[in-house]
Design an enzyme around this catalytic site. Structure first.
Site, PDB file in Angstrom:
ATOM      1  N   HIS A 306       1.024  -1.455   0.230  1.00 39.20           N
ATOM      2  CA  HIS A 306      -0.069  -0.013  -0.143  1.00 39.20           C
ATOM      3  C   HIS A 306       0.574   1.360  -0.029  1.00 39.20           C
ATOM      4  O   HIS A 306       2.078   1.212   0.541  1.00 39.20           O
ATOM      5  CB  HIS A 306      -1.318  -0.079   0.961  1.00 39.20           C
ATOM      6  CG  HIS A 306      -2.228   1.337   1.139  1.00 39.20           C
ATOM      7  ND1 HIS A 306      -1.812   2.107   1.030  1.00 39.20           N
ATOM      8  CD2 HIS A 306      -3.312   0.721   0.423  1.00 39.20           C
ATOM      9  CE1 HIS A 306      -3.026   2.744   0.938  1.00 39.20           C
ATOM     10  NE2 HIS A 306      -3.992   1.938   0.722  1.00 39.20           N
ATOM     11  N   ASP A 364      -8.023  -5.779   0.178  1.00 37.14           N
ATOM     12  CA  ASP A 364      -8.416  -6.225  -1.016  1.00 37.14           C
ATOM     13  C   ASP A 364      -7.414  -7.349  -0.831  1.00 37.14           C
ATOM     14  O   ASP A 364      -8.371  -9.034  -1.569  1.00 37.14           O
ATOM     15  CB  ASP A 364      -8.223  -5.650  -2.455  1.00 37.14           C
ATOM     16  CG  ASP A 364      -8.276  -4.381  -2.775  1.00 37.14           C
ATOM     17  OD1 ASP A 364      -7.628  -3.814  -3.069  1.00 37.14           O
ATOM     18  OD2 ASP A 364      -9.520  -4.102  -3.092  1.00 37.14           O
TER      19      ASP A 364
HETATM   20  C1  SDX Z   1      -6.836   0.082  -3.226  1.00 38.73           C
HETATM   21  O1  SDX Z   1      -4.679   4.643  -2.118  1.00 38.73           O
HETATM   22  C2  SDX Z   1      -5.213   3.426  -1.654  1.00 38.73           C
HETATM   23  O2  SDX Z   1      -6.035   4.215  -0.475  1.00 38.73           O
HETATM   24  C3  SDX Z   1      -5.679   2.812  -3.102  1.00 38.73           C
HETATM   25  C4  SDX Z   1      -7.420   1.459  -1.211  1.00 38.73           C
HETATM   26  C5  SDX Z   1      -8.476   2.750  -1.315  1.00 38.73           C
HETATM   27  O3  SDX Z   1      -9.171   2.320  -0.163  1.00 38.73           O
HETATM   28  O4  SDX Z   1      -9.212   4.008  -2.114  1.00 38.73           O
HETATM   29  O5  SDX Z   1      -6.343   1.281  -0.102  1.00 38.73           O
HETATM   30  C6  SDX Z   1      -7.297   1.229  -2.337  1.00 38.73           C
HETATM   31  O6  SDX Z   1      -5.497  -0.357  -4.435  1.00 38.73           O
HETATM   32  C7  SDX Z   1      -5.235  -0.789  -1.941  1.00 38.73           C
HETATM   33  C8  SDX Z   1      -3.953  -0.991  -3.185  1.00 38.73           C
HETATM   34  C9  SDX Z   1      -5.225  -2.716  -4.088  1.00 38.73           C
HETATM   35  N1  SDX Z   1      -3.608  -3.210  -4.705  1.00 38.73           N
HETATM   36  C10 SDX Z   1      -3.163  -3.759  -5.368  1.00 38.73           C
HETATM   37  O7  SDX Z   1      -2.694  -4.768  -3.807  1.00 38.73           O
HETATM   38  C11 SDX Z   1      -1.819  -4.585  -5.994  1.00 38.73           C
HETATM   39  C12 SDX Z   1      -0.578  -5.018  -5.920  1.00 38.73           C
HETATM   40  N2  SDX Z   1      -0.028  -3.800  -5.006  1.00 38.73           N
HETATM   41  C13 SDX Z   1       0.696  -3.054  -5.404  1.00 38.73           C
HETATM   42  O8  SDX Z   1       0.617  -3.132  -7.013  1.00 38.73           O
HETATM   43  C14 SDX Z   1       1.115  -1.761  -4.662  1.00 38.73           C
HETATM   44  O9  SDX Z   1       1.753  -1.842  -3.225  1.00 38.73           O
HETATM   45  C15 SDX Z   1       0.393  -0.610  -4.579  1.00 38.73           C
HETATM   46  C16 SDX Z   1       0.265   0.092  -5.812  1.00 38.73           C
HETATM   47  C17 SDX Z   1      -0.685  -0.870  -3.950  1.00 38.73           C
HETATM   48  C18 SDX Z   1       1.370   0.898  -4.420  1.00 38.73           C
HETATM   49  O10 SDX Z   1       2.398   0.929  -4.850  1.00 38.73           O
HETATM   50  P1  SDX Z   1       3.838   2.184  -4.118  1.00 38.73           P
HETATM   51  O11 SDX Z   1       2.876   2.454  -3.358  1.00 38.73           O
HETATM   52  O12 SDX Z   1       3.848   3.073  -5.622  1.00 38.73           O
HETATM   53  O13 SDX Z   1       4.646   1.325  -4.407  1.00 38.73           O
HETATM   54  P2  SDX Z   1       5.387   0.174  -5.806  1.00 38.73           P
HETATM   55  O14 SDX Z   1       4.192   0.165  -5.927  1.00 38.73           O
HETATM   56  O15 SDX Z   1       6.462   1.648  -5.438  1.00 38.73           O
HETATM   57  O16 SDX Z   1       6.402  -0.674  -4.168  1.00 38.73           O
HETATM   58  C19 SDX Z   1       7.677   0.221  -3.723  1.00 38.73           C
HETATM   59  C20 SDX Z   1       8.461  -1.540  -3.906  1.00 38.73           C
HETATM   60  C21 SDX Z   1       8.290  -1.769  -4.912  1.00 38.73           C
HETATM   61  O17 SDX Z   1       9.848  -2.291  -4.835  1.00 38.73           O
HETATM   62  P3  SDX Z   1      11.437  -1.492  -5.333  1.00 38.73           P
HETATM   63  O18 SDX Z   1      11.130  -1.099  -6.611  1.00 38.73           O
HETATM   64  O19 SDX Z   1      11.373  -0.774  -4.218  1.00 38.73           O
HETATM   65  O20 SDX Z   1      12.549  -2.279  -5.278  1.00 38.73           O
HETATM   66  O21 SDX Z   1       7.834  -2.418  -2.942  1.00 38.73           O
HETATM   67  C22 SDX Z   1       7.618  -3.533  -4.152  1.00 38.73           C
HETATM   68  C23 SDX Z   1       7.869  -3.017  -5.498  1.00 38.73           C
HETATM   69  O22 SDX Z   1       7.999  -4.110  -6.558  1.00 38.73           O
HETATM   70  N3  SDX Z   1       5.570  -4.064  -4.621  1.00 38.73           N
HETATM   71  C24 SDX Z   1       5.670  -5.067  -4.084  1.00 38.73           C
HETATM   72  C25 SDX Z   1       3.820  -4.899  -4.272  1.00 38.73           C
HETATM   73  N4  SDX Z   1       4.064  -3.684  -3.939  1.00 38.73           N
HETATM   74  C26 SDX Z   1       4.845  -3.315  -3.668  1.00 38.73           C
HETATM   75  N5  SDX Z   1       6.464  -6.104  -4.077  1.00 38.73           N
HETATM   76  C27 SDX Z   1       5.794  -7.609  -4.498  1.00 38.73           C
HETATM   77  N6  SDX Z   1       4.253  -7.622  -4.420  1.00 38.73           N
HETATM   78  C28 SDX Z   1       3.526  -6.402  -3.911  1.00 38.73           C
HETATM   79  N7  SDX Z   1       2.158  -6.167  -4.200  1.00 38.73           N
END
Ligand code: SDX
Length: 430
Positions: A306, A364
């Site tokens: 998140h 989720d």
């Molecule tokens: C919702 O914003 C909100 O409030 C949203 C929400 C709401 O109520 O409105 O809470 C609802 O959208 C919840 C999130 C649902 N999405 C997912 O579950 C999809 C999987 N999660 C990710 O794609 C990610 O964690 C996000 C999109 C939720 C957050 O992305 P960020 O903040 O941009 O973080 P990032 O992509 O920069 O990740 C940081 C690091 C990365 O590694 P590095 O590049 O630093 O080496 O963490 C890793 C990412 O690769 N990472 C994950 C991961 N999520 C982040 N690695 C593996 N699995 C994951 N799920």
């Protein structure tokens, strides 16, 4: 709100920037005059360090895993309240008295029908259209039916449009589901509460009496509370940006639904369940954990991570409890998807990669298991998220309209394209 200031030394000059402090949470450095004073923009793709507005509606402490709606902890609202009470709180800022609640419920209930022409609107879709595509289209189409509540400068019209959307989203969502399974639409019943009405519109058939299961209705009502609002997330920011141009509220909410559909956002509940189904059994979890950690593999654990929560999403805890409640009520003793989810969570939360990046289950991760058990197809999961989030979008949209400092949102950029160059005729291009 108290203010002090900070100094930026830029290009040989020092610029005073006001600092504003909120009630709780991080302070902000007001950079609205920065371009005028320095000729430079700030740069923050994804807005990881940017506050887009002042708001009194929802507060998240991502490190502590705290979520407050108008100051009330989500755990207490989910435990003691109901979804329409939460809607009232988000819209008006206070919990309703008994009389206010009764009046609000009455008003919402009597806006649940949609214009009968909407039935013909649905006929234009293929039966296998994704329900979210239908929701984007049909909510946008409401603008065509309600010209008497699109003047955003009129508070009365804004409130009517708000009530109409909160009331009609369950009806449109149920219609999208019924259309996809080829069953006749079921009209709302005014003697049912909001969520029982929705369950009946989804699962009743003309051939027999439909009795709402009160345990399932209470569980789904709680799930709606958990999804109602969440600060300036992507879809809420979309609604605010669309609204800043003066677009009508139905069009703004349709924009929010479109944004929510993405798998990185509200579409994650559908993607998370598909991921659990693909993993299938606990013994296959290690290979998926490895994929999630592999920089060269685009796979991510859906329902994990998140932007704000760097701790357990408080909504996920309540969702997990609700999952067990629903499975027990339905007599589902052993759900293989839940087994995979619980095992996956336990493995991930001991893994250095997830601990170091502070990746925890979000709302989720468990919601899909619950909704599937209730009888909803995977394609309806994000529709239910949109149904619940509509009140949050509307509350944030109204707050933006009423904010005297609000202007049309228009970010700038760091240009890295070609410098100015003259046109070359096709003959000269070689
Ligand atoms: C919702 O914003 C909100 O409030 C949203 C929400 C709401 O109520 O409105 O809470 C609802 O959208 C919840 C999130 C649902 N999405 C997912 O579950 C999809 C999987 N999660 C990710 O794609 C990610 O964690 C996000 C999109 C939720 C957050 O992305 P960020 O903040 O941009 O973080 P990032 O992509 O920069 O990740 C940081 C690091 C990365 O590694 P590095 O590049 O630093 O080496 O963490 C890793 C990412 O690769 N990472 C994950 C991961 N999520 C982040 N690695 C593996 N699995 C994951 N799920």
């Amino acid at each position: 709100m108290s203010t002090n200031s900070s100094t930026l030394n830029f290009d040989g000059r020092s610029v005073e920037l006001p600092v504003k402090n909120g009630t709780i949470g991080p302070s902000v450095v007001d950079i609205s005059k920065l371009y005028g004073q320095t000729g430079a923009f700030t740069y923050d793709p994804g807005f990881t360090s940017t506050a887009s507005c002042e708001s009194k509606i929802t507060y998240i402490d991502g490190d502590a895993g705290v979520l407050l709606y108008r100051g009330y902890p989500i755990e207490q609202l989910a435990e003691h309240g109901d979804f329409l009470e939460t809607c009232y709180l988000l819209l008006y800022g206070e919990l309703p008295t008994a009389a206010q609640k009764a009046d609000f419920d009455y008003r919402v209930t009597r806006h649940t029908m949609v214009h009968d022409q909407m039935n013909r609107f649905f006929q234009g879709f293929r039966r296998d259209a994704h329900p979210m595509a239908i929701m984007v289209a049909s909510v946008g189409a409401l603008s065509a039916f309600y010209h008497d509540s699109t003047d955003i400068s009129d508070p009365q019209q804004r409130m009517i449009a708000s009530m109409r959307m909160i009331a009609k989203m369950p009806t449109l969502a149920a219609m999208a589901y019924k259309y996809s399974v080829g069953q006749p639409f079921v009209y709302p019943q005014n003697d049912l509460d909001y969520t029982s009405n929705f369950l009946r519109m989804c699962f009743a058939v003309p051939c027999e009496e439909y009795k709402v299961n009160p345990v399932l209705s209470r569980a789904l009502d709680r799930i709606f509370i958990l999804h109602a609002d969440h600060e300036q997330n992507a879809s809420t920011s979309t609604v605010r940006l669309a609204g800043s141009s003066g677009a009508n509220p139905f069009a703004c909410i349709a924009a929010g639904i479109a944004c929510l559909w993405g798998p990185a956002h509200g579409g994650a509940n559908e993607a998370a369940l598909k991921m659990l189904e693909e993993i299938g059994t606990p013994d296959r979890i290690p290979q998926y954990i490895a994929k999630a950690k592999d920089k060269n593999d685009p796979f991510r654990l859906m329902g994990f991570g998140h932007r704000v929560y760097k701790n357990y999403d408080p909504r996920a805890r309540i969702m997990q409890k609700t999952t067990h409640e629903v499975l027990n009520e339905l007599g589902i003793k052993d759900d293989p998807l839940l087994d995979v989810a619980v095992e996956l969570e336990q493995i991930a939360l001991k893994d250095e990669y997830f601990l170091e990046k502070k990746l925890y289950p979000n709302i989720d991760f468990y919601s899909g298991i619950t909704l599937k058990a209730m009888g909803f197809p995977t394609s309806m999961f994000t529709v239910l998220f949109a149904l619940a989030r509509t009140v949050g979008w509307i509350a944030q949209w109204s707050e933006m309209i009423e904010d005297p400092s609000q202007r049309i949102g228009r970010p700038r950029q760091l240009y890295i394209g070609s410098p100015k160059r003259d046109y070359v005729t096709v003959a000269q291009r070689g």
